[in-house]
Design a protein around this motif. Structure first.
Motif, PDB file in Angstrom:
ATOM      1  N   ALA A  65       0.809  -1.220   0.000  1.00 55.25           N
ATOM      2  CA  ALA A  65       0.000   0.000   0.000  1.00 55.25           C
ATOM      3  C   ALA A  65       0.845   1.275   0.000  1.00 55.25           C
ATOM      4  O   ALA A  65       0.302   2.382  -0.012  1.00 55.25           O
ATOM      5  CB  ALA A  65      -0.923  -0.003   1.213  1.00 55.25           C
ATOM      6  N   GLY A  66       2.159   1.148   0.045  1.00 59.06           N
ATOM      7  CA  GLY A  66       3.032   2.315   0.000  1.00 59.06           C
ATOM      8  C   GLY A  66       3.319   2.937   1.347  1.00 59.06           C
ATOM      9  O   GLY A  66       3.931   4.008   1.426  1.00 59.06           O
ATOM     10  N   LYS A  67       2.910   2.273   2.449  1.00 60.61           N
ATOM     11  CA  LYS A  67       3.114   2.847   3.771  1.00 60.61           C
ATOM     12  C   LYS A  67       4.531   2.599   4.302  1.00 60.61           C
ATOM     13  O   LYS A  67       4.996   3.326   5.180  1.00 60.61           O
ATOM     14  CB  LYS A  67       2.084   2.285   4.749  1.00 60.61           C
ATOM     15  N   ILE A  68       5.184   1.561   3.815  1.00 55.24           N
ATOM     16  CA  ILE A  68       6.555   1.256   4.233  1.00 55.24           C
ATOM     17  C   ILE A  68       7.489   1.729   3.128  1.00 55.24           C
ATOM     18  O   ILE A  68       7.404   1.282   1.981  1.00 55.24           O
ATOM     19  CB  ILE A  68       6.741  -0.263   4.477  1.00 55.24           C
ATOM     20  N   LYS A  69       8.404   2.616   3.490  1.00 51.47           N
ATOM     21  CA  LYS A  69       9.298   3.221   2.506  1.00 51.47           C
ATOM     22  C   LYS A  69      10.650   2.525   2.424  1.00 51.47           C
ATOM     23  O   LYS A  69      11.342   2.646   1.410  1.00 51.47           O
ATOM     24  CB  LYS A  69       9.514   4.704   2.845  1.00 51.47           C
ATOM     25  N   ALA A  70      11.037   1.831   3.502  1.00 50.87           N
ATOM     26  CA  ALA A  70      12.319   1.123   3.516  1.00 50.87           C
ATOM     27  C   ALA A  70      12.136  -0.171   4.298  1.00 50.87           C
ATOM     28  O   ALA A  70      11.595  -0.159   5.409  1.00 50.87           O
ATOM     29  CB  ALA A  70      13.410   1.983   4.145  1.00 50.87           C
ATOM     30  N   LEU A  71      12.579  -1.281   3.722  1.00 52.92           N
ATOM     31  CA  LEU A  71      12.368  -2.612   4.308  1.00 52.92           C
ATOM     32  C   LEU A  71      13.665  -3.394   4.236  1.00 52.92           C
ATOM     33  O   LEU A  71      14.318  -3.438   3.191  1.00 52.92           O
ATOM     34  CB  LEU A  71      11.266  -3.345   3.534  1.00 52.92           C
ATOM     35  N   TRP A  72      14.029  -4.026   5.361  1.00 50.05           N
ATOM     36  CA  TRP A  72      15.229  -4.867   5.415  1.00 50.05           C
ATOM     37  C   TRP A  72      14.780  -6.303   5.700  1.00 50.05           C
ATOM     38  O   TRP A  72      14.187  -6.582   6.740  1.00 50.05           O
ATOM     39  CB  TRP A  72      16.168  -4.362   6.499  1.00 50.05           C
ATOM     40  N   ILE A  73      15.072  -7.213   4.782  1.00 49.78           N
ATOM     41  CA  ILE A  73      14.720  -8.633   4.903  1.00 49.78           C
ATOM     42  C   ILE A  73      15.993  -9.406   5.193  1.00 49.78           C
ATOM     43  O   ILE A  73      16.967  -9.321   4.441  1.00 49.78           O
ATOM     44  CB  ILE A  73      14.053  -9.148   3.614  1.00 49.78           C
ATOM     45  N   MET A  74      16.000 -10.184   6.281  1.00 52.04           N
ATOM     46  CA  MET A  74      17.198 -10.911   6.698  1.00 52.04           C
ATOM     47  C   MET A  74      16.924 -12.415   6.744  1.00 52.04           C
ATOM     48  O   MET A  74      16.045 -12.872   7.475  1.00 52.04           O
ATOM     49  CB  MET A  74      17.633 -10.463   8.098  1.00 52.04           C
ATOM     50  N   ALA A  75      17.667 -13.180   5.954  1.00 55.07           N
ATOM     51  CA  ALA A  75      17.727 -14.642   6.062  1.00 55.07           C
ATOM     52  C   ALA A  75      16.380 -15.321   5.893  1.00 55.07           C
ATOM     53  O   ALA A  75      16.110 -16.336   6.518  1.00 55.07           O
ATOM     54  CB  ALA A  75      18.361 -15.046   7.397  1.00 55.07           C
ATOM     55  N   THR A  76      15.538 -14.759   5.055  1.00 53.41           N
ATOM     56  CA  THR A  76      14.256 -15.404   4.788  1.00 53.41           C
ATOM     57  C   THR A  76      13.791 -15.023   3.388  1.00 53.41           C
ATOM     58  O   THR A  76      14.318 -14.097   2.777  1.00 53.41           O
ATOM     59  CB  THR A  76      13.213 -15.049   5.858  1.00 53.41           C
TER      60      THR A  76
END
Length: 923
Positions: free
Chosen positions: A417-428
């Motif tokens: 929906a555009g509410k999260i501007k930066a996302l860090w995904i670790m080991a998944t």
């Protein structure tokens, strides 16, 4: 067992300003030939001890640690094959920005800048972390600290939300804390073991082995398996209750009522240590066996037998796992189970209690440090202002998250929906593992900034990263994990890190420093993170919280390196050090120290409707793990089941016109998958089982979570992955193929394909339309330099093409107008045959084994590569028990995971033979 470690090209590059312990401390990570390192398995939550010994030839010898109290030397097929999964060929070795190689400083600066700018412009809730039960406790701790204590948002969640969040919620509602009351010993010393929603034989094989041994020593021990499917675990069961999907609450509510009506309660315990019994009993309703039988689909006699067994057996343990948790009523299921134990006082004493078995190696460690969006570190509650103040004071942080963050499914909805501007995904790998997986892919495509830290770029999620960060893998990491019985064990490095790979804790710490929080993240290694974690567990505790390891807050680096497996609590004053079980005498962690029996009501399972008349159930198989980034490297593990499949009952297959080995489409409103049909009476009519492991990296359309509905439990936020209404239809193609290839195919021009490693190369299943000429496909993938031999029978629709290079067989294609009836194991063995003469080469085109090339048949025992035809031959020669088969062939004598399948073959001996190819056989 040994396997290639992929040591060539490993570089022990020290990270700038990181301290010696990045490399394991005191040379622990340096390659020491023939030096055995004690570490912990990176697979399920059993937490088995492993002995890893690097060899001079570049392999690593793997064995079980006989001193480890989780496994006492046992390993499952996956653990035994760990040495085969350590190659570096597919590793992510350097940071990348927008697909281009970058140095660490540039990559970390970019991450810190993007997160800081998003927080400045849009507030702390505009950023998020999505982490994993695959990372170590120290990694988890610093990530949680950065997000909740310094960025000031609760937006850090974990893939553990997908496997055990309902257990956490159920524990907290009943006990006031996320505390597993018992130990593994209880599973061995009970007189009645109830396994519900848990295929322990395949998903937690070492625990299953311990139970097998206990039952052999105590023939009076009874085992009940509650599962819609007849799984491998049922081979040990005295009673199998094949209930209808999502009717567990009705079953256990009925049990609570039965216990009350037969005066099987511990009224003294209930009065002294609990609240809510009357309300819970009223919600359960009367024990009307016929009504409960209709709700659950069980026979009244079986219900009465089960209820009577529980009522008459004090030493009862109820083990539950994903079949309970992965439900839109998962938390209620957990509390319905716990209610029966609280009402009988069967908790916290040897051989009795509810027991949640976790799915990942460090799901419990993540729970300890607040890895879930609705928890704080040290088992504290984000909704509790006193806890928030205490954690903020300890961390000396500028802010603290004041409300729960977004849970996994809602988190990716917010990204979309555009509410999260930066996302860090670790080991998944959420593009494969989350429900509505295509929606997750779309969310990542739209997200302004995505960071992925992983060991490999060969995941479906990595394709959406703006920044890729190379993470340390098992064998290179240094820290701790916690297993299902609250036992903390060390993972130790025994390999040098290749390229510019760095540990997760270091990556997070470096970003935190660049965001302006250097003083609070001044760690010089995992031991210093662990000390802080231990200190926080005792800070302001005074016996008010179950989780306490403050006795370890001053552990030195050397002591950390030597740390033996230990079970919490380990309080600083040592008053709790010897306590291995909780709640036998009350002492819960609610405000008044009493447990709560939570009233839960039976609800109707989700309606299917005419458009989607079947129920989809997803889960794990014996020899694969998550999305196969590790296990998918092992030919031995792929030999058992090599392609995605849909398990369905013969009644349903007949209605759909399906035969074994046909291809089938499974469809929901969210997505579609294409799978091999496996027709078996193990399935329940109306229900379809599909494994969760296949991705776009290894199959054309096998990502089953693209089909799973993104509906969640309202309390825990856990998705209901065990029940999605779906439609099925048979797929018909112009041609079908099977191929063996020396080199992995880069691209397969076919409507359906699935690829898996085999000894000497790769095995491929295919199907396609007339427009996709299989002859051209064969020539293209056999290579321009190969000398080709060909056999064709146009009337029968048969085509066989084989190619040889100077080094041997380049590959072979077997094409037919229906699913190809060729022995897969025989065909795969051709890749390791020298084929010296022209006559030898003709054997390939014969598409069947000759007398000097015996056919193993479908692999049953992965450890020793024993096939069903090997077992049938041994049976004909007089081996008619599992033990006799083991003595003759070794099958079932290592990890033991295949013993139930061997027993099934023995049970079928003498029945009318049914012709089957071994396409997609699942044992």
């Amino acid at each position: 067992m040994t396997g290639k470690s992929g040591d060539l090209g490993r570089l022990n590059n020290k990270a700038p300003g990181s301290g010696e312990e990045v490399n394991g401390g005191a040379g622990v990570n340096a390659r020491t030939i023939n030096k055995t390192v004690r570490t912990t398995c990176p697979y399920c939550g059993v937490g088995c001890g492993v002995l890893a010994t690097p060899q001079a030839d570049g392999t690593v010898a793997i064995a079980g640690d006989e001193t480890h109290p989780a496994n006492f030397g046992r390993l499952c097929s996956k653990g035994a094959a760990l040495g085969e999964t350590l190659s570096v060929e597919d590793r992510l070795l350097h940071p990348e920005i927008d697909g281009e190689r970058a140095d660490w400083d540039t990559a970390l600066d970019r991450v810190a800048q993007e997160f800081s700018e998003a927080v400045r412009q849009h507030g702390p809730d505009s950023v998020a972390f999505y982490v994993s039960g695959q990372i170590l406790t120290e990694d988890y701790y610093v990530a949680n600290k950065l997000m909740k204590g310094f960025i000031g948002s609760g937006n850090i969640d974990t893939n553990s939300r997908l496997c055990m969040a309902s257990s956490v919620a159920g524990h907290r509602r009943a006990f006031g804390s996320d505390t597993v009351p018992g130990t593994y010993e209880d599973l061995e010393t009970c007189d009645l073991l109830v396994l519900t929603g848990s295929n322990l034989a395949w998903c937690h094989p070492v625990l299953f082995q311990r139970i097998e041994a206990a039952k052999a020593q105590n023939p009076q021990m009874r085992i009940v398996v509650i599962d819609p499917r007849e799984t491998a675990t049922c081979a040990l069961a005295d009673l199998h209750l094949a209930l209808k999907p999502d009717t567990d609450v009705a079953l256990f509510n009925g049990l609570l009522a039965f216990l009350a009506e037969t005066d099987a309660l511990d009224r003294a315990y209930v009065a002294a240590h609990t609240h809510g019994f009357d309300e819970a009993l009223a919600a359960s309703g009367p024990c009307e066996i016929n009504r409960i039988a209709r709700e659950t689909g069980l026979a009244p006699r079986d219900l009465a037998t089960f209820y009577t067994m529980v009522a008459r057996t004090e030493k009862t343990v109820t083990v539950y796992s994903q079949g309970v948790n992965q439900s839109v009523t998962g938390t209620d299921k957990v509390n319905a189970i716990i209610n029966t134990h609280l009402a009988t006082g069967r908790i916290g004493r040897p051989g009795m209690g509810p027991f949640s078995v976790t799915g990942q190696p460090n799901a419990m460690g993540g729970r300890e440090v607040g890895g879930l969006a609705n928890t704080l570190a040290a088992h504290m509650s984000i909704e509790n202002p006193d806890h928030r103040a205490l954690v903020r004071e300890f961390w000396q942080s500028p802010s603290i998250a004041e409300k729960s963050g977004l849970k996994a499914v809602d988190l990716f909805r917010a990204v979309r929906a555009g509410k999260i501007k930066a996302l860090w995904i670790m080991a998944t790998n959420p593009v494969d593992s989350l429900p509505d997986a295509d929606g997750v892919a779309d969310a990542l495509k739209k997200c302004p900034f995505v960071v992925v830290s992983d060991v490999t770029r060969a995941t479906d999620t990595a394709a959406y990263a703006d920044v890729l960060l190379p993470a340390a893998a098992w064998g290179e990491k240094n820290g701790t994990v916690t297993n299902s019985e609250r036992r903390i064990s060390r993972q130790r490095a025994f390999l040098e890190r290749p390229g510019e790979v760095r540990p997760d804790w270091w990556q997070v710490t470096e970003v935190a420093r660049r965001m302006g929080f250097a003083q609070a993240f001044d760690y010089d290694g995992p031991a210093s993170v662990f000390r802080e974690h231990a200190a926080l567990s005792g800070y302001g505790n005074n016996g008010l919280r179950a989780f306490d390891i403050s006795a370890l807050k001053h552990v030195s680096c050397a002591e950390f390196d030597r740390l033996n497996p230990l079970q919490w609590p380990q309080s600083q004053d040592r008053t709790q050090q010897e306590q291995t079980r909780f709640f036998a005498g009350g002492g819960f962690f609610t405000q008044d120290r009493k447990a709560v029996l939570v009233p839960v009501r039976t609800t109707e399972p989700r309606k299917q409707g005419r458009q989607y008349p079947f129920v989809l159930n997803t889960g794990r198989i014996r020899d694969q793990w998550h999305t196969m980034t590790r296990t998918g490297k092992s030919p031995r593990l792929s030999a058992h089941i090599a392609e995605p499949y849909a398990e369905l009952h013969p009644v349903d297959a007949k209605k759909l016109g399906l035969s074994a080995a046909d291809l089938v489409e499974v469809k929901s409103p969210f997505g579609t998958v294409m799978l091999r049909a496996q027709v078996t009476e193990r399935a329940q009519p109306g229900s379809i089982f599909v494994p969760m492991h296949w991705t776009d990296q290894v199959s054309s359309q096998g990502r089953v979570d693209a089909v799973v509905a993104p509906e969640t439990d309202p309390v825990s936020g856990q998705p209901g992955s065990k029940l999605t209404p779906v439609a099925l239809r048979r797929l018909v193609f112009d041609w079908y193929g099977f191929a063996i290839l020396r080199k992995k195919p880069e691209k397969l021009e076919a409507d359906y394909w699935s690829v898996a490693p085999t000894s000497g190369g790769w095995r491929v299943e295919m199907a396609g339309s007339a427009a996709q000429d299989p002859a051209l496909l064969a020539r293209r993938h056999l290579g321009g330099d190969a000398k080709l031999a060909r056999f064709e029978d146009r009337c029968a629709g048969l085509l066989r093409v084989a190619g040889w290079s100077d080094t041997g067989l380049a590959g072979a294609f077997f094409i037919a107008g229906e699913p190809v009836a060729v022995s897969r194991q025989w065909a795969c063995s051709l890749l390791t045959d020298p084929f010296l003469s022209a006559a030898d080469r003709l054997k390939v085109l014969a598409a069947g084994p000759s007398a000097d090339m015996p056919d193993k048949g479908a692999i049953i025992c992965s450890c020793f590569q024993v096939g069903n035809k090997d077992i049938e031959t041994a049976m004909a020669e007089g081996a008619v028990t599992v033990q006799a088969i083991g003595s003759r062939l070794k099958a079932g004598t290592n990890c033991g995971s295949c013993r139930s399948e061997i027993q099934s073959i023995l049970d079928a001996h003498g029945k009318e033979d049914v012709h089957e190819t071994d396409i997609a056989q699942a044992g």
